[in-house]
Design an enzyme around this catalytic site. Structure first.
Site, PDB file in Angstrom:
ATOM      1  N   THR A 145     -49.254  10.347  94.783  1.00 40.29           N
ATOM      2  CA  THR A 145     -48.710   9.167  94.106  1.00 40.29           C
ATOM      3  C   THR A 145     -49.421   8.971  92.782  1.00 40.29           C
ATOM      4  OG1 THR A 145     -48.381   6.765  94.225  1.00 40.29           O
ATOM      5  CG2 THR A 145     -50.302   7.619  95.366  1.00 40.29           C
ATOM      6  N   ASP A 204     -42.567   6.429  99.497  1.00 43.46           N
ATOM      7  CA  ASP A 204     -41.518   5.892  98.634  1.00 43.46           C
ATOM      8  C   ASP A 204     -41.139   4.546  99.216  1.00 43.46           C
ATOM      9  OD1 ASP A 204     -40.023   6.715  96.167  1.00 43.46           O
ATOM     10  OD2 ASP A 204     -38.388   5.962  97.401  1.00 43.46           O
TER      11      ASP A 204
HETATM   12  P1  ITT Z   1     -45.203   6.924  93.027  1.00 45.87           P
HETATM   13  O1  ITT Z   1     -43.734   7.327  93.033  1.00 45.87           O
HETATM   14  O2  ITT Z   1     -46.010   7.713  92.056  1.00 45.87           O
HETATM   15  O3  ITT Z   1     -45.767   6.867  94.397  1.00 45.87           O
HETATM   16  P2  ITT Z   1     -44.121   4.365  92.174  1.00 45.87           P
HETATM   17  O4  ITT Z   1     -44.751   3.046  91.864  1.00 45.87           O
HETATM   18  O5  ITT Z   1     -43.172   4.930  91.155  1.00 45.87           O
HETATM   19  O6  ITT Z   1     -45.304   5.403  92.477  1.00 45.87           O
HETATM   20  P3  ITT Z   1     -41.931   4.155  94.059  1.00 45.87           P
HETATM   21  O7  ITT Z   1     -41.067   5.093  93.299  1.00 45.87           O
HETATM   22  O8  ITT Z   1     -41.990   4.271  95.546  1.00 45.87           O
HETATM   23  O9  ITT Z   1     -43.445   4.260  93.581  1.00 45.87           O
HETATM   24  O10 ITT Z   1     -41.518   2.693  93.627  1.00 45.87           O
HETATM   25  C1  ITT Z   1     -41.796   1.634  94.465  1.00 45.87           C
HETATM   26  C2  ITT Z   1     -41.802   0.353  93.658  1.00 45.87           C
HETATM   27  O11 ITT Z   1     -41.511  -0.718  94.565  1.00 45.87           O
HETATM   28  C3  ITT Z   1     -43.197   0.059  93.102  1.00 45.87           C
HETATM   29  O12 ITT Z   1     -43.368   0.557  91.791  1.00 45.87           O
HETATM   30  C4  ITT Z   1     -43.246  -1.463  93.163  1.00 45.87           C
HETATM   31  O13 ITT Z   1     -42.600  -1.997  92.034  1.00 45.87           O
HETATM   32  C5  ITT Z   1     -42.413  -1.768  94.399  1.00 45.87           C
HETATM   33  N1  ITT Z   1     -43.291  -1.849  95.582  1.00 45.87           N
HETATM   34  C6  ITT Z   1     -43.394  -0.953  96.605  1.00 45.87           C
HETATM   35  N2  ITT Z   1     -44.321  -1.309  97.488  1.00 45.87           N
HETATM   36  C7  ITT Z   1     -44.837  -2.459  97.025  1.00 45.87           C
HETATM   37  C8  ITT Z   1     -45.851  -3.331  97.486  1.00 45.87           C
HETATM   38  O14 ITT Z   1     -46.566  -3.061  98.571  1.00 45.87           O
HETATM   39  N3  ITT Z   1     -46.101  -4.418  96.764  1.00 45.87           N
HETATM   40  C9  ITT Z   1     -45.417  -4.710  95.654  1.00 45.87           C
HETATM   41  N4  ITT Z   1     -44.470  -3.940  95.138  1.00 45.87           N
HETATM   42  C10 ITT Z   1     -44.173  -2.814  95.813  1.00 45.87           C
END
Ligand code: ITT
Length: 199
Positions: free
Chosen positions: A7, A66
């Site tokens: 990540t 994800d």
């Molecule tokens: P990686 O793909 O590099 O892991 P990312 O932030 O781009 O990082 P995602 O594509 O899975 O990850 O996007 C998930 C989004 O959803 C994340 O950027 C947050 O905006 C939101 N999100 C997910 N889990 C969360 C949490 O525990 N608390 C707050 N927001 C969250």
């Protein structure tokens, strides 16, 4: 076991490291390995893309998450597109955009979803999923966490995720639940693989 945490999100790294402490795994960063574009339409597809790319590039098992926020009044949006919601480029801007989209909306229900995949270099995948229901505030509260945490109050609590410690958020959160399932499965070593025998 050495495991790559696939990540680019430092908030996820902190939560994954804290949740998996008890396993004694040696967690490693991406060390320059690029993550692929998230071209999937489900959390499972995108988590597999990220975990497999890191496992193939490093020759080590790799773990990816994800996740996303599904807002009832927006028909489940932004969901898998949560990181790019409204084409906004920072957590703050995405939170403001979400508040704007929900201005005057009574139904504040939302759900966080996390899919965690552990991919092995031989192509084997383990998949774990966690969800948490809650409501969205009309303004941010709290300094901890990341993403939409300052707006999200999980059902059964009065604090936002951003007002909780890592351990408090882990017990309730989508990612904490997915990682608890992984922890349980690996309690006494890697779980047995299903063997499919051709006759
Ligand atoms: P990686 O793909 O590099 O892991 P990312 O932030 O781009 O990082 P995602 O594509 O899975 O990850 O996007 C998930 C989004 O959803 C994340 O950027 C947050 O905006 C939101 N999100 C997910 N889990 C969360 C949490 O525990 N608390 C707050 N927001 C969250």
């Amino acid at each position: 076991m050495r495991v790559v945490v696939a990540t680019g999100n430092p908030g996820k790294v902190r939560e994954i490291a804290e949740a998996l402490e008890g396993l004694g795994w040696q967690l490693e960063g991406l060390n320059g390995v690029p993550l692929p574009e998230e071209t999937g339409t489900t959390y499972e597809e995108n988590a597999a893309l990220k975990a497999c790319a890191a496992a193939v590039a490093t020759g080590l098992p790799a773990l990816a998450d994800d996740s996303g926020l599904e807002v009832s009044a927006l028909g489940g949006q932004p969901g898998v597109y949560s990181a790019r919601f409204g084409h906004r480029s920072s957590d703050l801007e995405r939170n403001l955009y979400l508040l704007e989209r929900l201005r005057g909306v009574q139904d504040r229900r939302a759900k966080f979803v996390s899919v965690v995949i552990l991919a092995y270099p031989d192509g084997h995948l383990e998949t774990y999923r966690g969800e948490v229901l809650g409501t969205l505030l009309e303004g941010p509260r709290g300094e901890n966490g990341f993403g939409y945490d300052p707006l999200f109050v999980p059902d059964g609590d009065t604090r936002t995720f951003a007002e909780m410690s890592l351990a408090e958020k882990r017990v309730i959160s989508h990612r904490g639940r997915a990682l608890a399932a992984l922890l349980q499965a690996h309690r006494s070593g890697p779980p047995a693989r299903e063997v499919i025998r051709a006759e």
